[in-house]
Design a protein around this motif. Structure first.
Motif, PDB file in Angstrom:
ATOM      1  N   GLY A 120     -12.029  -6.215  11.516  1.00 13.60           N
ATOM      2  CA  GLY A 120     -11.967  -4.680  11.397  1.00 13.60           C
ATOM      3  C   GLY A 120     -11.444  -4.647  11.511  1.00 13.60           C
ATOM      4  O   GLY A 120     -10.083  -4.496  12.711  1.00 13.60           O
ATOM      5  N   LEU A 121     -10.440  -2.999  10.956  1.00 14.15           N
ATOM      6  CA  LEU A 121      -9.375  -2.583  10.701  1.00 14.15           C
ATOM      7  C   LEU A 121      -9.687  -1.106  10.116  1.00 14.15           C
ATOM      8  O   LEU A 121     -10.443  -1.176   9.360  1.00 14.15           O
ATOM      9  N   HIS A 123     -10.733   5.110   6.839  1.00 15.80           N
ATOM     10  CA  HIS A 123     -11.112   4.199   6.205  1.00 15.80           C
ATOM     11  C   HIS A 123     -11.322   2.621   7.002  1.00 15.80           C
ATOM     12  O   HIS A 123     -10.742   2.496   8.185  1.00 15.80           O
ATOM     13  N   ARG A 124     -12.290   1.153   6.788  1.00 18.00           N
ATOM     14  CA  ARG A 124     -12.464   0.353   7.304  1.00 18.00           C
ATOM     15  C   ARG A 124     -12.369  -1.058   6.377  1.00 18.00           C
ATOM     16  O   ARG A 124     -13.243  -0.239   5.203  1.00 18.00           O
ATOM     17  N   LEU A 125     -11.708  -1.727   6.435  1.00 14.70           N
ATOM     18  CA  LEU A 125     -12.018  -3.134   5.987  1.00 14.70           C
ATOM     19  C   LEU A 125     -12.550  -3.975   7.024  1.00 14.70           C
ATOM     20  O   LEU A 125     -12.140  -4.475   8.319  1.00 14.70           O
ATOM     21  N   THR A 179      -6.091 -16.000   9.280  1.00 12.29           N
ATOM     22  CA  THR A 179      -6.395 -15.418   7.807  1.00 12.29           C
ATOM     23  C   THR A 179      -6.430 -14.096   7.696  1.00 12.29           C
ATOM     24  O   THR A 179      -5.613 -13.566   6.230  1.00 12.29           O
ATOM     25  N   PHE A 180      -7.436 -13.711   8.399  1.00 13.47           N
ATOM     26  CA  PHE A 180      -6.756 -12.090   8.300  1.00 13.47           C
ATOM     27  C   PHE A 180      -6.031 -10.955   8.415  1.00 13.47           C
ATOM     28  O   PHE A 180      -5.875 -10.901   7.205  1.00 13.47           O
ATOM     29  N   LEU A 181      -4.942 -11.511   8.659  1.00 14.69           N
ATOM     30  CA  LEU A 181      -3.603 -10.646   9.150  1.00 14.69           C
ATOM     31  C   LEU A 181      -3.511 -11.111   7.952  1.00 14.69           C
ATOM     32  O   LEU A 181      -2.471 -10.182   7.090  1.00 14.69           O
ATOM     33  N   ALA A 182      -2.853 -11.750   7.946  1.00 17.00           N
ATOM     34  CA  ALA A 182      -2.134 -12.224   5.951  1.00 17.00           C
ATOM     35  C   ALA A 182      -2.949 -11.532   4.551  1.00 17.00           C
ATOM     36  O   ALA A 182      -2.713 -11.070   4.052  1.00 17.00           O
ATOM     37  N   TRP A 183      -4.127 -11.787   5.161  1.00 14.21           N
ATOM     38  CA  TRP A 183      -5.202 -10.290   3.612  1.00 14.21           C
ATOM     39  C   TRP A 183      -4.641  -9.404   4.436  1.00 14.21           C
ATOM     40  O   TRP A 183      -4.621  -8.668   3.323  1.00 14.21           O
ATOM     41  N   LEU A 184      -4.674  -8.667   5.424  1.00 10.66           N
ATOM     42  CA  LEU A 184      -4.291  -7.179   5.645  1.00 10.66           C
ATOM     43  C   LEU A 184      -3.028  -7.369   5.378  1.00 10.66           C
ATOM     44  O   LEU A 184      -2.711  -6.788   4.413  1.00 10.66           O
ATOM     45  N   ALA A 185      -2.078  -8.194   5.939  1.00 13.03           N
ATOM     46  CA  ALA A 185      -0.762  -8.170   5.073  1.00 13.03           C
ATOM     47  C   ALA A 185      -0.434  -7.661   3.345  1.00 13.03           C
ATOM     48  O   ALA A 185       0.246  -7.363   2.845  1.00 13.03           O
ATOM     49  N   THR A 186      -1.351  -8.743   2.703  1.00  9.30           N
ATOM     50  CA  THR A 186      -1.028  -8.271   1.204  1.00  9.30           C
ATOM     51  C   THR A 186      -1.690  -7.711   0.536  1.00  9.30           C
ATOM     52  O   THR A 186      -1.235  -6.305  -0.130  1.00  9.30           O
ATOM     53  N   TYR A 187      -3.098  -6.932   1.988  1.00  9.21           N
ATOM     54  CA  TYR A 187      -3.782  -5.783   1.012  1.00  9.21           C
ATOM     55  C   TYR A 187      -2.846  -4.311   1.134  1.00  9.21           C
ATOM     56  O   TYR A 187      -2.920  -3.654   0.236  1.00  9.21           O
ATOM     57  N   PRO A 198      -9.874   2.922  18.944  1.00  6.89           N
ATOM     58  CA  PRO A 198     -10.479   4.374  18.277  1.00  6.89           C
ATOM     59  C   PRO A 198     -11.375   3.428  17.534  1.00  6.89           C
ATOM     60  O   PRO A 198     -12.360   4.156  17.346  1.00  6.89           O
ATOM     61  N   LEU A 199     -11.312   1.961  17.362  1.00  6.50           N
ATOM     62  CA  LEU A 199     -12.649   1.143  16.420  1.00  6.50           C
ATOM     63  C   LEU A 199     -13.771   0.865  17.241  1.00  6.50           C
ATOM     64  O   LEU A 199     -14.798   0.366  16.963  1.00  6.50           O
ATOM     65  N   GLU A 200     -13.429   0.433  18.946  1.00 11.61           N
ATOM     66  CA  GLU A 200     -14.519   0.583  19.813  1.00 11.61           C
ATOM     67  C   GLU A 200     -16.163   1.261  19.377  1.00 11.61           C
ATOM     68  O   GLU A 200     -17.472   0.632  19.046  1.00 11.61           O
ATOM     69  N   PRO A 201     -15.918   2.607  19.659  1.00 17.55           N
ATOM     70  CA  PRO A 201     -17.451   3.114  19.484  1.00 17.55           C
ATOM     71  C   PRO A 201     -17.511   2.863  18.303  1.00 17.55           C
ATOM     72  O   PRO A 201     -18.561   2.831  18.156  1.00 17.55           O
ATOM     73  N   LYS A 202     -17.602   3.095  16.841  1.00 15.62           N
ATOM     74  CA  LYS A 202     -16.948   2.254  15.222  1.00 15.62           C
ATOM     75  C   LYS A 202     -18.172   1.297  15.440  1.00 15.62           C
ATOM     76  O   LYS A 202     -19.333   0.931  14.517  1.00 15.62           O
TER      77      LYS A 202
END
Length: 140
Positions: free
Chosen positions: A5-6, A13-15, A30-38, A95-99
């Motif tokens: 997740g991001l 906003h969450r991805l 693969t996840f990082l490549a997807w984020l970079a494209t996004y 900041p994502l851990e509590p979520k």
């Protein structure tokens, strides 16, 4: 099943991307490549990732992938990836851990095990984000 997740706190906003099986270096790349494209599409120049020291975050494979990718992104004008590592055993700084904690509690039912598609849908509904196709586990 694992979930990558991001979280963009300013925009709330969450991805999310899911993978059947364990998180491993190949899936992380693969996840990082997807984020970079996004993030390249709208013209974002840099993406800052705040990461803990999980093995799939700090592996040599992931570090090398980020280095090669950033060289290409700098040359071609893509979104570069900057990694900020958290000190060991300090999840409260992310900041994502509590979520994640609240999300896990909201979607899990001790009385039964959910199927992967059902759990993916439930997680995305909870976080109010788009359900995307799962990342394929590498064959290696």
């Amino acid at each position: 099943m694992a979930c990558y997740g991001l979280y963009v706190p300013i925009a709330h906003h969450r991805l999310l991307r899911f993978v059947q099986g364990r998180p491993v270096s190949g899936v992380t790349c693969t996840f990082l490549a997807w984020l970079a494209t996004y993030f390249t599409a709208p013209g974002t120049r840099a993406l800052v990732r705040i990461w803990d020291n999980a093995s799939w975050h700090v592996s040599q494979t992931v570090r090398e992938w980020i280095t090669v990718y950033n060289r290409q992104a700098k040359r071609d004008g893509g979104c570069r990836i900057m990694v900020c590592r958290l000190p060991s055993k300090s999840p409260w700084l992310n900041p994502l851990e509590p979520k994640w904690v609240h999300g896990k509690r909201a979607v899990v039912e001790p009385a039964r095990v959910r199927s992967m598609p059902e759990l993916m849908q439930r997680v995305c509904t909870y976080y109010q984000c788009e359900l995307t196709d799962p990342i394929a586990q590498p064959d290696c």
